[in-house]
Design a protein around this motif. Structure first.
Motif, mmCIF file in Angstrom:
data_model
loop_
_atom_site.group_PDB
_atom_site.id
_atom_site.type_symbol
_atom_site.label_atom_id
_atom_site.label_comp_id
_atom_site.label_asym_id
_atom_site.label_seq_id
_atom_site.Cartn_x
_atom_site.Cartn_y
_atom_site.Cartn_z
ATOM 1 N N UNK A 176 0.795 -1.228 0.000
ATOM 2 C CA UNK A 176 0.000 0.000 0.000
ATOM 3 C C UNK A 176 0.820 1.267 0.000
ATOM 4 N N UNK A 177 2.123 1.155 0.267
ATOM 5 C CA UNK A 177 2.979 2.342 0.291
ATOM 6 C C UNK A 177 3.222 2.877 -1.116
ATOM 7 N N UNK A 178 3.457 4.187 -1.193
ATOM 8 C CA UNK A 178 3.890 4.822 -2.432
ATOM 9 C C UNK A 178 5.387 5.043 -2.335
ATOM 10 N N UNK A 179 6.128 4.512 -3.293
ATOM 11 C CA UNK A 179 7.580 4.631 -3.241
ATOM 12 C C UNK A 179 8.099 5.277 -4.524
ATOM 13 N N UNK A 180 9.339 5.755 -4.455
ATOM 14 C CA UNK A 180 10.042 6.227 -5.637
ATOM 15 C C UNK A 180 11.250 5.322 -5.815
ATOM 16 N N UNK A 181 11.456 4.844 -7.038
ATOM 17 C CA UNK A 181 12.574 3.942 -7.279
ATOM 18 C C UNK A 181 13.159 4.162 -8.658
ATOM 19 N N UNK A 182 14.386 3.722 -8.817
ATOM 20 C CA UNK A 182 15.037 3.640 -10.119
ATOM 21 C C UNK A 182 15.273 2.170 -10.426
ATOM 22 N N UNK A 183 15.216 1.814 -11.706
ATOM 23 C CA UNK A 183 15.468 0.431 -12.069
ATOM 24 C C UNK A 183 16.000 0.335 -13.491
ATOM 25 N N UNK B 183 4.384 -5.699 -13.804
ATOM 26 C CA UNK B 183 4.144 -7.095 -14.173
ATOM 27 C C UNK B 183 4.458 -8.068 -13.048
ATOM 28 N N UNK B 184 3.818 -9.233 -13.168
ATOM 29 C CA UNK B 184 4.094 -10.364 -12.288
ATOM 30 C C UNK B 184 4.008 -9.921 -10.822
ATOM 31 N N UNK B 185 4.968 -10.372 -9.995
ATOM 32 C CA UNK B 185 4.963 -9.970 -8.583
ATOM 33 C C UNK B 185 6.090 -8.977 -8.299
ATOM 34 N N UNK B 186 6.386 -8.132 -9.277
ATOM 35 C CA UNK B 186 7.433 -7.111 -9.156
ATOM 36 C C UNK B 186 7.267 -6.318 -7.867
ATOM 37 N N UNK C 73 9.452 -4.801 2.434
ATOM 38 C CA UNK C 73 10.419 -5.111 3.478
ATOM 39 C C UNK C 73 11.757 -4.429 3.309
ATOM 40 N N UNK C 74 11.988 -3.828 2.158
ATOM 41 C CA UNK C 74 13.249 -3.128 1.923
ATOM 42 C C UNK C 74 13.147 -1.660 2.355
ATOM 43 N N UNK C 75 14.271 -0.943 2.207
ATOM 44 C CA UNK C 75 14.358 0.405 2.770
ATOM 45 C C UNK C 75 14.959 1.382 1.749
ATOM 46 N N UNK C 76 14.727 2.678 1.946
ATOM 47 C CA UNK C 76 15.381 3.657 1.078
ATOM 48 C C UNK C 76 16.890 3.466 1.068
ATOM 49 N N UNK C 77 17.477 3.493 -0.128
ATOM 50 C CA UNK C 77 18.913 3.270 -0.278
ATOM 51 C C UNK C 77 19.263 1.839 -0.607
ATOM 52 N N UNK C 78 18.312 0.907 -0.409
ATOM 53 C CA UNK C 78 18.580 -0.502 -0.704
ATOM 54 C C UNK C 78 18.588 -0.756 -2.207
ATOM 55 N N UNK C 79 19.499 -1.630 -2.630
ATOM 56 C CA UNK C 79 19.510 -2.136 -4.001
ATOM 57 C C UNK C 79 18.858 -3.514 -3.995
ATOM 58 N N UNK C 80 17.879 -3.697 -4.846
ATOM 59 C CA UNK C 80 17.075 -4.918 -4.821
ATOM 60 C C UNK C 80 17.029 -5.526 -6.210
ATOM 61 N N UNK C 81 17.258 -6.818 -6.285
ATOM 62 C CA UNK C 81 17.114 -7.544 -7.550
ATOM 63 C C UNK C 81 15.723 -8.162 -7.595
ATOM 64 N N UNK C 82 14.984 -7.821 -8.623
ATOM 65 C CA UNK C 82 13.625 -8.323 -8.789
ATOM 66 C C UNK C 82 13.575 -9.190 -10.040
ATOM 67 N N UNK D 103 15.349 -7.150 -12.875
ATOM 68 C CA UNK D 103 15.402 -5.698 -12.702
ATOM 69 C C UNK D 103 16.286 -5.374 -11.507
ATOM 70 N N UNK D 104 17.292 -4.550 -11.748
ATOM 71 C CA UNK D 104 18.132 -4.058 -10.663
ATOM 72 C C UNK D 104 17.533 -2.731 -10.207
ATOM 73 N N UNK D 105 17.028 -2.713 -9.000
ATOM 74 C CA UNK D 105 16.276 -1.570 -8.492
ATOM 75 C C UNK D 105 17.006 -0.877 -7.350
ATOM 76 N N UNK D 106 16.804 0.403 -7.250
ATOM 77 C CA UNK D 106 17.246 1.178 -6.085
ATOM 78 C C UNK D 106 16.037 1.914 -5.538
ATOM 79 N N UNK D 107 15.740 1.674 -4.280
ATOM 80 C CA UNK D 107 14.618 2.349 -3.637
ATOM 81 C C UNK D 107 15.092 3.714 -3.170
ATOM 82 N N UNK D 108 14.476 4.757 -3.691
ATOM 83 C CA UNK D 108 14.893 6.118 -3.351
ATOM 84 C C UNK D 108 14.201 6.652 -2.102
#
Length: 396
Positions: free
Chosen positions: A132-139, A168-171, A177-186, A207-212
């Motif tokens: 339900x959160x609104x996030x900003x990310x780069x990927x 798409x999918x379960x992206x 569970x991750x945090x701002x500054x985390x790099x996440x592989x989806x 997708x290599x993501x960074x949560x901003x």
């Protein structure tokens, strides 16, 4: 040194948000005053700010943005015979307290609205992404370790509501569970049918993501109250008392306006025809702008129109719409004539402060050219009557 810079930037953001909140409240105030005069459904934009074209006129009613037509320089209705306006009994009106008190549910809803209005992009590594959160990310998206076109944010950042199903999918779920500054592989798999880009259909992607940041709604605290309501309150208790008082005032003014609007036509026996025609034109203009705005908005963000036609928007045939337009204009004219007669009969005057308040709520001095000074003076006259009635009617 870096801490000082961060504190300074944080303070600047808070101050900027305070100004945004004040501007939003001013917009709401103007929507309310504007509705007192012509009772229109206000779109989510300032009417007239987005002009996307005028629809061809229906029958004999031509749309017009000339809000001041039919008014003299003082904002009074030209050709109005106020001797044909009867007594609506406003001086002896009794308003039920239950109609104007702010309920606990309304109080809590207003608090939540205020808190959400001051939500901020939280970059604190302690913040956690939740459903339900609104996030900003780069990927950046890869297929077989090769970045593919259209699969990255190009450093601009993307806004995503977790759980919206827009990706798409379960992206989205893989980011929980991750945090701002985390790099996440989806890791996801494109649908077997993917019309947006058939070349990607059915393929596995990484997708290599960074949560901003995570959009965060602040908690109700004394510090929050002091930051955003410092002109009126410095504690939660004072803030709630202020909201109750403001809620009472707003509900009372709404009750009074509705009372006049719903009953004025019963005491007016003659209407100035030119003014009626202008009200029809202005109401139609607003309807057209609202129709165009929503279609443009949905076309931009969803790729399709919300309404197939103006008739679809109104839910009426051309003939039905024109008849409704005429009826509504007559009710608005009756309302405005009652307000004007009351203003004159009680020797009321518009203070410079009240006029400036109305102009500010409308968007500032630049809006005089948009609405015309006569219209704003009429708005100020009605605002003055409403305020006077609020202080003199019996509430019990």
């Amino acid at each position: 040194m870096s801490e000082e810079i961060n504190v300074s930037k944080s303070k600047q953001k808070r101050e900027a948000r305070k100004e945004e909140v004040k501007a939003e409240k001013s917009k709401k105030n103007w929507d309310k005053i504007f509705g007192w005069i012509i009772g229109l459904v206000i779109a989510a934009v300032v009417i007239g700010a987005i002009v996307l074209g005028i629809i061809s006129s229906l029958n004999s009613v031509e749309a017009s943005a000339d809000y001041s037509a039919g008014l003299n320089a003082e904002g009074c209705i030209q050709g109005a015979d106020l001797g044909k306006v009867g007594d609506l009994g406003l001086d002896s009106l009794v308003v039920p307290l239950s109609e104007v008190e702010l309920t606990e549910e309304e109080l809590e809803a207003q608090i939540q609205e205020d808190l959400e209005a001051t939500a901020f992009d939280n970059t604190d590594p302690a913040a956690t992404v939740a459903d339900g959160d609104t996030i900003n990310l780069d990927y950046v998206g890869y297929i077989d370790d090769v970045a593919f076109d259209g699969g990255n944010t190009q450093g601009a950042g993307a806004t995503l509501v977790i759980g919206s199903g827009n990706y798409i999918d379960d992206f989205e779920q893989q980011l929980i569970g991750y945090h701002p500054g985390d790099n996440v592989t989806v890791n996801v798999t494109f649908p077997e049918e993917y019309p947006n880009n058939p070349d990607l259909a059915g393929k596995d992607a990484r997708f290599e993501c960074t949560i901003n940041s995570v959009r965060t709604v602040p908690e109700l605290t004394n510090l929050w109250v002091d930051a955003y309501y410092y002109e009126h309150a410095h504690s939660i208790e004072e803030y709630k008392a202020f909201l109750k008082d403001e809620g009472y005032k707003n509900k009372l003014t709404t009750y009074l306006q509705d009372y006049v609007y719903n009953n004025a036509i019963s005491v007016v026996s003659k209407f100035p025809s030119a003014y009626l025609k202008n009200l029809q034109a202005v109401i139609k203009y607003s309807d057209e702008q609202t129709y165009e705005y929503y279609n443009s908005y949905f076309q931009t963000y969803y790729g399709q129109k919300l309404y197939e036609s103006f008739n679809d928007f109104t839910g009426m045939t051309d003939e039905e719409y024109v008849e409704t337009l005429k009826e509504n204009a007559k009710k608005e004219a009756a309302q405005n004539m009652v307000f004007e007669k009351y203003f004159k009969d009680h020797n009321l005057t518009v203070s410079e402060e009240d006029y400036n308040y109305v102009v500010t709520a409308a968007g500032g001095i630049s809006t005089v050219s948009q609405y015309g000074e006569p219209f704003l003076k009429q708005a100020s006259m009605i605002y003055t009557v409403i305020q006077y009635l609020s202080e003199h009617v019996t509430v019990q």
